[in-house]
Design a protein around this motif. Sequence first.
Motif, PDB file in Angstrom:
ATOM      1  N   UNK A 244       3.506  17.402  13.874  1.00 11.82           N
ATOM      2  CA  UNK A 244       4.966  17.419  14.026  1.00 11.82           C
ATOM      3  C   UNK A 244       5.628  16.695  12.871  1.00 11.82           C
ATOM      4  N   UNK A 245       5.039  15.586  12.460  1.00 12.75           N
ATOM      5  CA  UNK A 245       5.576  14.835  11.327  1.00 12.75           C
ATOM      6  C   UNK A 245       5.525  15.666  10.054  1.00 12.75           C
ATOM      7  N   UNK A 246       4.426  16.392   9.858  1.00 11.49           N
ATOM      8  CA  UNK A 246       4.304  17.257   8.689  1.00 11.49           C
ATOM      9  C   UNK A 246       5.393  18.328   8.698  1.00 11.49           C
ATOM     10  N   UNK A 247       5.537  19.030   9.810  1.00 14.11           N
ATOM     11  CA  UNK A 247       6.534  20.103   9.891  1.00 14.11           C
ATOM     12  C   UNK A 247       7.956  19.558   9.720  1.00 14.11           C
ATOM     13  N   UNK A 248       8.246  18.454  10.401  1.00 10.58           N
ATOM     14  CA  UNK A 248       9.589  17.875  10.309  1.00 10.58           C
ATOM     15  C   UNK A 248       9.847  17.317   8.918  1.00 10.58           C
ATOM     16  N   UNK A 249       8.839  16.637   8.358  1.00 11.40           N
ATOM     17  CA  UNK A 249       8.997  16.057   7.027  1.00 11.40           C
ATOM     18  C   UNK A 249       9.268  17.117   5.976  1.00 11.40           C
ATOM     19  N   UNK A 250       8.540  18.215   6.043  1.00 15.04           N
ATOM     20  CA  UNK A 250       8.748  19.269   5.051  1.00 15.04           C
ATOM     21  C   UNK A 250      10.117  19.930   5.222  1.00 15.04           C
ATOM     22  N   UNK A 251      10.574  20.051   6.460  1.00 14.77           N
ATOM     23  CA  UNK A 251      11.899  20.623   6.693  1.00 14.77           C
ATOM     24  C   UNK A 251      12.985  19.695   6.143  1.00 14.77           C
ATOM     25  N   UNK A 252      12.859  18.405   6.408  1.00 15.24           N
ATOM     26  CA  UNK A 252      13.863  17.444   5.962  1.00 15.24           C
ATOM     27  C   UNK A 252      13.882  17.286   4.438  1.00 15.24           C
TER      28      UNK A 252
ATOM     29  N   UNK B  21       0.458   5.821  10.743  1.00 15.75           N
ATOM     30  CA  UNK B  21       0.016   7.052  10.090  1.00 15.75           C
ATOM     31  C   UNK B  21       1.148   8.065   9.951  1.00 15.75           C
ATOM     32  N   UNK B  22       1.901   8.260  11.018  1.00 12.67           N
ATOM     33  CA  UNK B  22       2.979   9.247  10.990  1.00 12.67           C
ATOM     34  C   UNK B  22       4.067   8.857  10.000  1.00 12.67           C
ATOM     35  N   UNK B  23       4.397   7.581   9.968  1.00 12.68           N
ATOM     36  CA  UNK B  23       5.432   7.125   9.037  1.00 12.68           C
ATOM     37  C   UNK B  23       4.944   7.235   7.599  1.00 12.68           C
ATOM     38  N   UNK B  24       3.680   6.907   7.374  1.00  9.43           N
ATOM     39  CA  UNK B  24       3.096   7.068   6.043  1.00  9.43           C
ATOM     40  C   UNK B  24       3.179   8.525   5.598  1.00  9.43           C
ATOM     41  N   UNK B  25       2.847   9.431   6.490  1.00  7.73           N
ATOM     42  CA  UNK B  25       2.903  10.854   6.161  1.00  7.73           C
ATOM     43  C   UNK B  25       4.321  11.270   5.766  1.00  7.73           C
ATOM     44  N   UNK B  26       5.313  10.792   6.502  1.00  5.57           N
ATOM     45  CA  UNK B  26       6.702  11.150   6.200  1.00  5.57           C
ATOM     46  C   UNK B  26       7.109  10.661   4.809  1.00  5.57           C
ATOM     47  N   UNK B  27       6.793   9.402   4.510  1.00  6.01           N
ATOM     48  CA  UNK B  27       7.108   8.848   3.188  1.00  6.01           C
ATOM     49  C   UNK B  27       6.364   9.608   2.090  1.00  6.01           C
ATOM     50  N   UNK B  28       5.096   9.928   2.351  1.00  2.00           N
ATOM     51  CA  UNK B  28       4.277  10.605   1.345  1.00  2.00           C
ATOM     52  C   UNK B  28       4.796  12.014   1.064  1.00  2.00           C
ATOM     53  N   UNK B  29       5.228  12.719   2.095  1.00  2.00           N
ATOM     54  CA  UNK B  29       5.810  14.049   1.898  1.00  2.00           C
ATOM     55  C   UNK B  29       7.059  13.951   1.032  1.00  2.00           C
ATOM     56  N   UNK B  30       7.878  12.966   1.310  1.00  3.11           N
ATOM     57  CA  UNK B  30       9.080  12.750   0.502  1.00  3.11           C
ATOM     58  C   UNK B  30       8.728  12.487  -0.954  1.00  3.11           C
ATOM     59  N   UNK B  31       7.623  11.760  -1.182  1.00  3.90           N
ATOM     60  CA  UNK B  31       7.206  11.438  -2.548  1.00  3.90           C
ATOM     61  C   UNK B  31       6.577  12.627  -3.261  1.00  3.90           C
TER      62      UNK B  31
ATOM     63  N   UNK C  18       0.811  -1.225   0.000  1.00  2.00           N
ATOM     64  CA  UNK C  18       0.000   0.000   0.000  1.00  2.00           C
ATOM     65  C   UNK C  18       0.842   1.271   0.000  1.00  2.00           C
ATOM     66  N   UNK C  19       1.907   1.323   0.787  1.00  2.00           N
ATOM     67  CA  UNK C  19       2.727   2.529   0.845  1.00  2.00           C
ATOM     68  C   UNK C  19       3.498   2.707  -0.450  1.00  2.00           C
ATOM     69  N   UNK C  20       4.056   1.639  -0.939  1.00  2.00           N
ATOM     70  CA  UNK C  20       4.803   1.689  -2.202  1.00  2.00           C
ATOM     71  C   UNK C  20       3.883   2.145  -3.344  1.00  2.00           C
TER      72      UNK C  20
ATOM     73  N   UNK D 253       3.089   5.938  -3.015  1.00  2.00           N
ATOM     74  CA  UNK D 253       4.216   6.741  -3.492  1.00  2.00           C
ATOM     75  C   UNK D 253       4.275   6.750  -5.018  1.00  2.00           C
ATOM     76  N   UNK D 254       4.037   5.591  -5.623  1.00  2.00           N
ATOM     77  CA  UNK D 254       4.071   5.498  -7.083  1.00  2.00           C
ATOM     78  C   UNK D 254       2.997   6.388  -7.708  1.00  2.00           C
ATOM     79  N   UNK D 255       1.829   6.417  -7.096  1.00  2.00           N
ATOM     80  CA  UNK D 255       0.749   7.260  -7.604  1.00  2.00           C
ATOM     81  C   UNK D 255       1.080   8.740  -7.464  1.00  2.00           C
ATOM     82  N   UNK D 256       1.628   9.129  -6.310  1.00  4.91           N
ATOM     83  CA  UNK D 256       2.000  10.531  -6.100  1.00  4.91           C
ATOM     84  C   UNK D 256       2.983  10.982  -7.181  1.00  4.91           C
ATOM     85  N   UNK D 257       4.014  10.180  -7.385  1.00  3.00           N
ATOM     86  CA  UNK D 257       5.037  10.532  -8.373  1.00  3.00           C
ATOM     87  C   UNK D 257       4.483  10.498  -9.798  1.00  3.00           C
TER      88      UNK D 257
END
Length: 268
Positions: A238-246, A212-222, A174-176, A179-183
Amino acid sequence: MIIIGEKINGAIPSIKQAIAGRDEALIRERVEMQVEAGAAYIDCAPSTTPELEYDAMVWLIDIIQDVTDVPVCIDSPDAKLLARILDESRVKKPGMVNSVNEEGTKCETIFPMIAGTDWNVIGLTCDQMGIPAQPEKKLEIAKSIIDKAAHYGVAVSNLHIDPCVMALSTMATSMEDFEACIKGIHAYAPEVKVTGAISNISFEMPARKYVNATCMAYAIKAGLDSAIMDPCNADMMATVYAGEALCMKDKGGRKYNRAYRQGKFGKK
């Protein structure tokens, strides 16, 4: 990240009860909490029976607009109801329509009504056969919705495609696939935004907040652009803010630092 606050939804027991009993105080409280937490839109989803949905939607819209100027996201599976709300100008300023898809004539009903306006709209990657499991089929549906939006004169930058993230408990990829759809959507139409109801991925999983938090981090990266979520959930924000910063979407972490100082997560 564009946050679409999800807490005014009749699928939530307390909101269902508030709608049935017309408990305005509770609705106002939930709206205020989401606005304070940083929601860019307030989702308005009565999620009630068809014969009661219109009246409930109008009642909720009026309360939301009395509380805040944050735009309303009118949310229903019934395109005719959404069209009626738009036609009657129930919403004071352009917000978001949630949603259209390739089932029936939903795109053909909604797109002409919002063409040339500032209304945003969510497009779900499903059709008359339901939600496909294969990301390739989801991308095919996404492309069709994008092309229809352009055909009718809807600004594609106002279109948010939701690839309908699947539950990890039933689909290991599901996560993979998400990410493929986002890209894939961004590769086809860079201006189009990609959104998602992130919490769907943790359905029937223990300790859902970690998934959920880990999914959000991966999705932001994608490349995720918006999310239907609870802005009052400090861990997710926090995950959103940190993910966007990273991911350098918040260069130098300025938004992250400001949100921390404002007490949106962590210690004040």
